[in-house]
Design an enzyme around this catalytic site. Structure first.
Site, PDB file in Angstrom:
ATOM      1  N   LYS A   5      -2.209 -64.226  81.093  1.00  0.00           N
ATOM      2  CA  LYS A   5      -2.821 -64.780  82.307  1.00  0.00           C
ATOM      3  C   LYS A   5      -2.158 -66.092  82.755  1.00  0.00           C
ATOM      4  O   LYS A   5      -1.456 -66.748  81.983  1.00  0.00           O
ATOM      5  CB  LYS A   5      -4.318 -64.990  82.054  1.00  0.00           C
ATOM      6  CG  LYS A   5      -5.079 -63.686  81.832  1.00  0.00           C
ATOM      7  CD  LYS A   5      -6.580 -63.937  81.767  1.00  0.00           C
ATOM      8  CE  LYS A   5      -7.365 -62.648  81.624  1.00  0.00           C
ATOM      9  NZ  LYS A   5      -8.829 -62.872  81.676  1.00  0.00           N
ATOM     10  N   PHE A  53     -19.053 -64.031  88.479  1.00  0.00           N
ATOM     11  CA  PHE A  53     -17.787 -64.720  88.224  1.00  0.00           C
ATOM     12  C   PHE A  53     -16.603 -64.123  88.985  1.00  0.00           C
ATOM     13  O   PHE A  53     -15.477 -64.599  88.850  1.00  0.00           O
ATOM     14  CB  PHE A  53     -17.476 -64.743  86.716  1.00  0.00           C
ATOM     15  CG  PHE A  53     -17.405 -63.379  86.066  1.00  0.00           C
ATOM     16  CD1 PHE A  53     -16.267 -62.595  86.157  1.00  0.00           C
ATOM     17  CD2 PHE A  53     -18.483 -62.888  85.336  1.00  0.00           C
ATOM     18  CE1 PHE A  53     -16.196 -61.348  85.559  1.00  0.00           C
ATOM     19  CE2 PHE A  53     -18.424 -61.632  84.728  1.00  0.00           C
ATOM     20  CZ  PHE A  53     -17.277 -60.871  84.838  1.00  0.00           C
ATOM     21  N   ARG A  81      -7.560 -55.530  71.034  1.00  0.00           N
ATOM     22  CA  ARG A  81      -8.826 -56.268  71.131  1.00  0.00           C
ATOM     23  C   ARG A  81      -8.974 -57.219  69.931  1.00  0.00           C
ATOM     24  O   ARG A  81      -9.374 -58.374  70.077  1.00  0.00           O
ATOM     25  CB  ARG A  81     -10.005 -55.294  71.185  1.00  0.00           C
ATOM     26  CG  ARG A  81     -11.312 -55.979  71.544  1.00  0.00           C
ATOM     27  CD  ARG A  81     -12.483 -55.020  71.522  1.00  0.00           C
ATOM     28  NE  ARG A  81     -12.209 -53.794  72.230  1.00  0.00           N
ATOM     29  CZ  ARG A  81     -12.619 -52.583  71.836  1.00  0.00           C
ATOM     30  NH1 ARG A  81     -13.300 -52.434  70.733  1.00  0.00           N
ATOM     31  NH2 ARG A  81     -12.347 -51.523  72.562  1.00  0.00           N
ATOM     32  N   HIS A 111      -5.530 -60.616  78.971  1.00  0.00           N
ATOM     33  CA  HIS A 111      -6.410 -59.478  79.274  1.00  0.00           C
ATOM     34  C   HIS A 111      -5.922 -58.276  78.495  1.00  0.00           C
ATOM     35  O   HIS A 111      -4.723 -58.094  78.322  1.00  0.00           O
ATOM     36  CB  HIS A 111      -6.364 -59.166  80.777  1.00  0.00           C
ATOM     37  CG  HIS A 111      -6.937 -57.824  81.114  1.00  0.00           C
ATOM     38  ND1 HIS A 111      -8.284 -57.603  81.233  1.00  0.00           N
ATOM     39  CD2 HIS A 111      -6.343 -56.616  81.313  1.00  0.00           C
ATOM     40  CE1 HIS A 111      -8.498 -56.327  81.516  1.00  0.00           C
ATOM     41  NE2 HIS A 111      -7.333 -55.709  81.572  1.00  0.00           N
TER      42      HIS A 111
HETATM   43  P1  CMP Z   1     -10.670 -59.881  81.063  1.00  0.00           P
HETATM   44  O1  CMP Z   1     -10.410 -59.191  79.776  1.00  0.00           O
HETATM   45  O2  CMP Z   1      -9.508 -60.211  81.913  1.00  0.00           O
HETATM   46  O3  CMP Z   1     -11.703 -59.005  81.917  1.00  0.00           O
HETATM   47  C1  CMP Z   1     -12.560 -59.556  82.857  1.00  0.00           C
HETATM   48  C2  CMP Z   1     -12.535 -61.043  82.828  1.00  0.00           C
HETATM   49  O4  CMP Z   1     -13.627 -61.675  83.444  1.00  0.00           O
HETATM   50  C3  CMP Z   1     -12.597 -61.509  81.395  1.00  0.00           C
HETATM   51  O5  CMP Z   1     -11.409 -61.235  80.744  1.00  0.00           O
HETATM   52  C4  CMP Z   1     -12.918 -62.970  81.569  1.00  0.00           C
HETATM   53  O6  CMP Z   1     -11.763 -63.759  81.753  1.00  0.00           O
HETATM   54  C5  CMP Z   1     -13.742 -62.931  82.830  1.00  0.00           C
HETATM   55  N1  CMP Z   1     -15.127 -63.130  82.508  1.00  0.00           N
HETATM   56  C6  CMP Z   1     -15.925 -62.360  81.786  1.00  0.00           C
HETATM   57  N2  CMP Z   1     -17.169 -62.892  81.715  1.00  0.00           N
HETATM   58  C7  CMP Z   1     -17.121 -64.006  82.409  1.00  0.00           C
HETATM   59  C8  CMP Z   1     -18.074 -65.004  82.710  1.00  0.00           C
HETATM   60  N3  CMP Z   1     -19.325 -64.920  82.251  1.00  0.00           N
HETATM   61  N4  CMP Z   1     -17.678 -66.037  83.445  1.00  0.00           N
HETATM   62  C9  CMP Z   1     -16.402 -66.101  83.920  1.00  0.00           C
HETATM   63  N5  CMP Z   1     -15.451 -65.174  83.664  1.00  0.00           N
HETATM   64  C10 CMP Z   1     -15.809 -64.141  82.917  1.00  0.00           C
END
Ligand code: CMP
Length: 134
Positions: A5, A53, A81, A111
């Site tokens: 990211k 978010f 993961r 991600h």
């Molecule tokens: P990612 O694996 O990229 O998938 C979705 C993304 O949303 C996650 O990682 C986080 O970076 C973001 N995310 C998930 N939950 C929240 C939250 N509660 N507040 C802000 N960002 C979030």
């Protein structure tokens, strides 16, 4: 399918993160440095559109370059993961990528696709079949 990211690239940690991925046995089958537009970030995270978010997440993901990676190894979804650690870096296990490089739940360095079907769809978002080098 993984994305290093914008926070990680801004901090100059992309190489270290990629090294961890390779050290864990993943093969890189496609790699692309890309700066997502706002619309492209929204498209990628479409499933989260209703979440509180979503706006901040898309702003962040289009705030600078990131690196899209198509990755292969046995049990890739689960292994990635484990390597990444929990979404929230403060909850991630010691030695995980998000523990060591993540800043917040939003700026969490990396991600990873959450399942094989998601991985296929997400890989298609960035790569065509011709881009995949095996
Ligand atoms: P990612 O694996 O990229 O998938 C979705 C993304 O949303 C996650 O990682 C986080 O970076 C973001 N995310 C998930 N939950 C929240 C939250 N509660 N507040 C802000 N960002 C979030």
């Amino acid at each position: 399918m993984s994305i290093i990211k914008p926070d990680a690239l801004r901090a100059g940690k992309a190489g270290r993160i990629l090294a961890r991925i390779e050290d864990d046995g993943f093969r890189v089958v496609a790699l692309r440095l890309v700066r997502l537009t706002r619309a492209e970030a929204e498209g990628f995270y479409e499933v989260h559109r209703k979440r509180a978010f979503f706006t901040d997440l898309c702003d962040f993901m289009s705030s600078g370059p990131c690196i899209a990676l198509a990755l292969e190894r046995d049990d890739a979804i689960v292994r990635l993961r484990d390597l990444m650690g929990a979404t929230d870096p403060s909850q991630a296990v010691q030695g995980s990528i998000r523990k060591d490089f993540g800043v917040s739940v939003e700026q969490n360095a990396i991600h990873g696709s959450d399942g094989p079907e998601t991985a296929r769809v997400e890989s298609r978002y960035f790569f065509s079949d011709l881009d995949l080098v095996r």
